[in-house]
Design a protein around this motif. Structure first.
Motif, PDB file in Angstrom:
ATOM      1  N   LEU A  97     -22.677   0.271   9.141  1.00 47.80           N
ATOM      2  CA  LEU A  97     -21.966  -0.966   9.032  1.00 47.80           C
ATOM      3  C   LEU A  97     -22.537  -1.831   7.712  1.00 47.80           C
ATOM      4  CD1 LEU A  97     -20.345  -1.121  11.980  1.00 47.80           C
ATOM      5  CD2 LEU A  97     -18.878  -0.371   9.711  1.00 47.80           C
ATOM      6  N   VAL A  98     -24.008  -1.635   8.631  1.00 47.92           N
ATOM      7  CA  VAL A  98     -24.852  -2.775   8.174  1.00 47.92           C
ATOM      8  C   VAL A  98     -25.283  -2.422   6.532  1.00 47.92           C
ATOM      9  CG1 VAL A  98     -27.730  -3.435   7.823  1.00 47.92           C
ATOM     10  CG2 VAL A  98     -25.948  -3.170  10.793  1.00 47.92           C
ATOM     11  N   GLU A  99     -24.877  -0.797   6.601  1.00 46.82           N
ATOM     12  CA  GLU A  99     -26.411  -0.658   5.226  1.00 46.82           C
ATOM     13  C   GLU A  99     -25.182  -0.593   4.093  1.00 46.82           C
ATOM     14  OE1 GLU A  99     -27.123   3.166   5.853  1.00 46.82           O
ATOM     15  OE2 GLU A  99     -28.727   2.914   7.524  1.00 46.82           O
ATOM     16  N   LYS A 100     -23.496  -0.352   4.386  1.00 44.05           N
ATOM     17  CA  LYS A 100     -22.107  -0.306   3.888  1.00 44.05           C
ATOM     18  C   LYS A 100     -21.490  -1.165   3.549  1.00 44.05           C
ATOM     19  CE  LYS A 100     -19.853   3.329   1.561  1.00 44.05           C
ATOM     20  NZ  LYS A 100     -19.429   4.761   1.929  1.00 44.05           N
ATOM     21  N   LEU A 112     -12.690   3.415   7.619  1.00 46.05           N
ATOM     22  CA  LEU A 112     -13.171   3.776   9.198  1.00 46.05           C
ATOM     23  C   LEU A 112     -13.294   5.507   9.130  1.00 46.05           C
ATOM     24  CD1 LEU A 112     -10.677   1.409  10.179  1.00 46.05           C
ATOM     25  CD2 LEU A 112     -12.800   1.078  10.718  1.00 46.05           C
ATOM     26  N   GLU A 113     -12.309   6.207   9.025  1.00 43.12           N
ATOM     27  CA  GLU A 113     -12.514   7.526   9.432  1.00 43.12           C
ATOM     28  C   GLU A 113     -13.844   8.082   8.331  1.00 43.12           C
ATOM     29  OE1 GLU A 113      -9.356   9.101   7.948  1.00 43.12           O
ATOM     30  OE2 GLU A 113      -7.724   9.044   9.506  1.00 43.12           O
ATOM     31  N   GLU A 114     -13.926   7.759   7.618  1.00 44.15           N
ATOM     32  CA  GLU A 114     -15.886   8.404   7.107  1.00 44.15           C
ATOM     33  C   GLU A 114     -16.826   8.047   8.227  1.00 44.15           C
ATOM     34  OE1 GLU A 114     -16.092   6.852   3.275  1.00 44.15           O
ATOM     35  OE2 GLU A 114     -15.358   7.963   2.560  1.00 44.15           O
ATOM     36  N   LEU A 115     -17.069   6.864   9.430  1.00 41.89           N
ATOM     37  CA  LEU A 115     -18.030   6.520  10.382  1.00 41.89           C
ATOM     38  C   LEU A 115     -17.803   8.085  10.812  1.00 41.89           C
ATOM     39  CD1 LEU A 115     -16.439   3.325  10.480  1.00 41.89           C
ATOM     40  CD2 LEU A 115     -18.753   3.892   9.519  1.00 41.89           C
ATOM     41  N   PRO A 116     -19.278   7.955  11.928  1.00 46.62           N
ATOM     42  CA  PRO A 116     -19.744   8.953  12.660  1.00 46.62           C
ATOM     43  C   PRO A 116     -18.482   8.730  13.809  1.00 46.62           C
ATOM     44  CG  PRO A 116     -21.213   7.968  11.591  1.00 46.62           C
ATOM     45  CD  PRO A 116     -20.358   7.370  10.984  1.00 46.62           C
ATOM     46  N   GLY A 117     -17.863   9.680  14.347  1.00 40.15           N
ATOM     47  CA  GLY A 117     -17.363  10.145  15.743  1.00 40.15           C
ATOM     48  C   GLY A 117     -15.856   8.874  15.818  1.00 40.15           C
ATOM     49  N   VAL A 118     -15.602   8.739  14.814  1.00 36.77           N
ATOM     50  CA  VAL A 118     -14.225   8.459  14.345  1.00 36.77           C
ATOM     51  C   VAL A 118     -13.274   8.765  13.710  1.00 36.77           C
ATOM     52  CG1 VAL A 118     -13.009   6.398  12.900  1.00 36.77           C
ATOM     53  CG2 VAL A 118     -15.710   5.471  14.036  1.00 36.77           C
ATOM     54  N   GLY A 119     -11.750   8.846  14.839  1.00 32.85           N
ATOM     55  CA  GLY A 119     -11.092  10.429  14.159  1.00 32.85           C
ATOM     56  C   GLY A 119      -9.860   9.580  13.420  1.00 32.85           C
ATOM     57  N   HIS A 120      -8.820  10.406  13.221  1.00 38.56           N
ATOM     58  CA  HIS A 120      -7.719   9.510  12.559  1.00 38.56           C
ATOM     59  C   HIS A 120      -6.958   8.422  13.868  1.00 38.56           C
ATOM     60  CE1 HIS A 120      -3.566   9.098  10.002  1.00 38.56           C
ATOM     61  NE2 HIS A 120      -3.464   9.331  11.774  1.00 38.56           N
ATOM     62  N   LYS A 121      -7.075   8.746  14.559  1.00 37.93           N
ATOM     63  CA  LYS A 121      -6.746   7.858  16.142  1.00 37.93           C
ATOM     64  C   LYS A 121      -7.301   7.110  16.508  1.00 37.93           C
ATOM     65  CE  LYS A 121      -5.829   7.961  20.521  1.00 37.93           C
ATOM     66  NZ  LYS A 121      -6.890   7.372  21.701  1.00 37.93           N
ATOM     67  N   THR A 122      -8.826   7.222  16.237  1.00 41.84           N
ATOM     68  CA  THR A 122      -9.607   5.844  16.410  1.00 41.84           C
ATOM     69  C   THR A 122      -9.241   4.991  15.610  1.00 41.84           C
ATOM     70  OG1 THR A 122     -11.556   7.062  17.789  1.00 41.84           O
ATOM     71  CG2 THR A 122     -11.879   4.798  16.189  1.00 41.84           C
ATOM     72  N   ALA A 123      -9.333   5.044  14.247  1.00 43.14           N
ATOM     73  CA  ALA A 123      -9.015   4.656  12.912  1.00 43.14           C
ATOM     74  C   ALA A 123      -8.154   3.783  13.015  1.00 43.14           C
ATOM     75  CB  ALA A 123      -9.711   5.441  11.740  1.00 43.14           C
TER      76      ALA A 123
END
Length: 217
Positions: A97-100, A112-123
């Motif tokens: 989030l800081v870098e990009k 959001l779905e590309e972030l580590p630990g973030v699946g479709h439901k979390t997104a």
């Protein structure tokens, strides 16, 4: 009762029971919500809300979290379960989030779905609850109720989400997601109702005598 009648009854009943839908996870902005939802995987909202105050005292923004040691994060979130994976994901997504994204949570499902630990439901939860974008996050509880109520026969949460989106108008998705969760916890839990006990199950299927078996997500 025809499916369209079940849909209308369920929609009306849930609006009567839960005219307002407070977000179950304590947070103050999209970032703290994102972290809280990530922590809620295979963990109760109550437990997450007990853990996040200490975590957000340590760091409540991606800039500060990115600078924390993974082991320090892990020690705080240990009660939530899966702490090795979750602590690494929280640190790394904060760095991304800081870098990009200059420290902002992207208002975009794919990002959001590309972030580590973030699946479709979390997104989906973040999109709906943080940004008000229509989404219909489906967890195992919503999956179970959708089957009990004859709204979906999907073998997994992905199919159930598609079915529910087809049945209900888009402007109801965000509220319905929370209303079904609240109803499931209060009246139609996995153990408290087997498809023959609660008001909605009995109204939708008054002739149902045997427990409704549901496909696991």
């Amino acid at each position: 009762m025809l499916k369209k009648d079940r849909v209308a009854f369920i929609d009306q009943r849930l609006q009567e029971l839960y005219p307002t839908q407070p977000i179950p996870l304590d947070h103050k902005d999209p970032y703290t919500l994102l972290v809280a939802v990530l922590l809620s995987a295979q963990c109760t909202d109550e437990r997450v809300n007990q853990v996040t105050p200490a975590l957000f005292d340590l760091a409540d923004n991606p800039f500060d979290m990115a600078g924390q040691d993974v082991e320090k994060i892990r020690e705080i979130i240990r009660p939530c379960g899966l702490s090795p994976q979750k602590s690494k994901a929280i640190k790394r997504l904060s760095e991304i989030l800081v870098e990009k994204y200059q420290g902002a949570v992207p208002e975009d499902m794919a990002a959001l779905e590309e972030l580590p630990g973030v699946g479709h439901k979390t997104a989906s939860v973040v999109m709906s609850q943080a940004f008000g974008v229509p989404a219909f996050p489906v967890d195992t509880h919503i999956h179970r109720l959708a089957q009990r109520w004859g709204l979906s026969s999907g073998k997994n949460v992905t199919q159930t989400e598609k079915d529910l989106k087809r049945l209900f108008p888009i402007e109801r998705w965000n509220a319905l997601h929370l209303q079904i969760i609240y109803y499931g916890r209060e009246y139609c839990s996995a153990r408290g109702c087997d498809g023959t006990v609660c008001d909605i199950c009995r109204t939708c299927y008054p002739e149902r005598k045997n427990p409704k078996k549901t496909r696991k997500a």
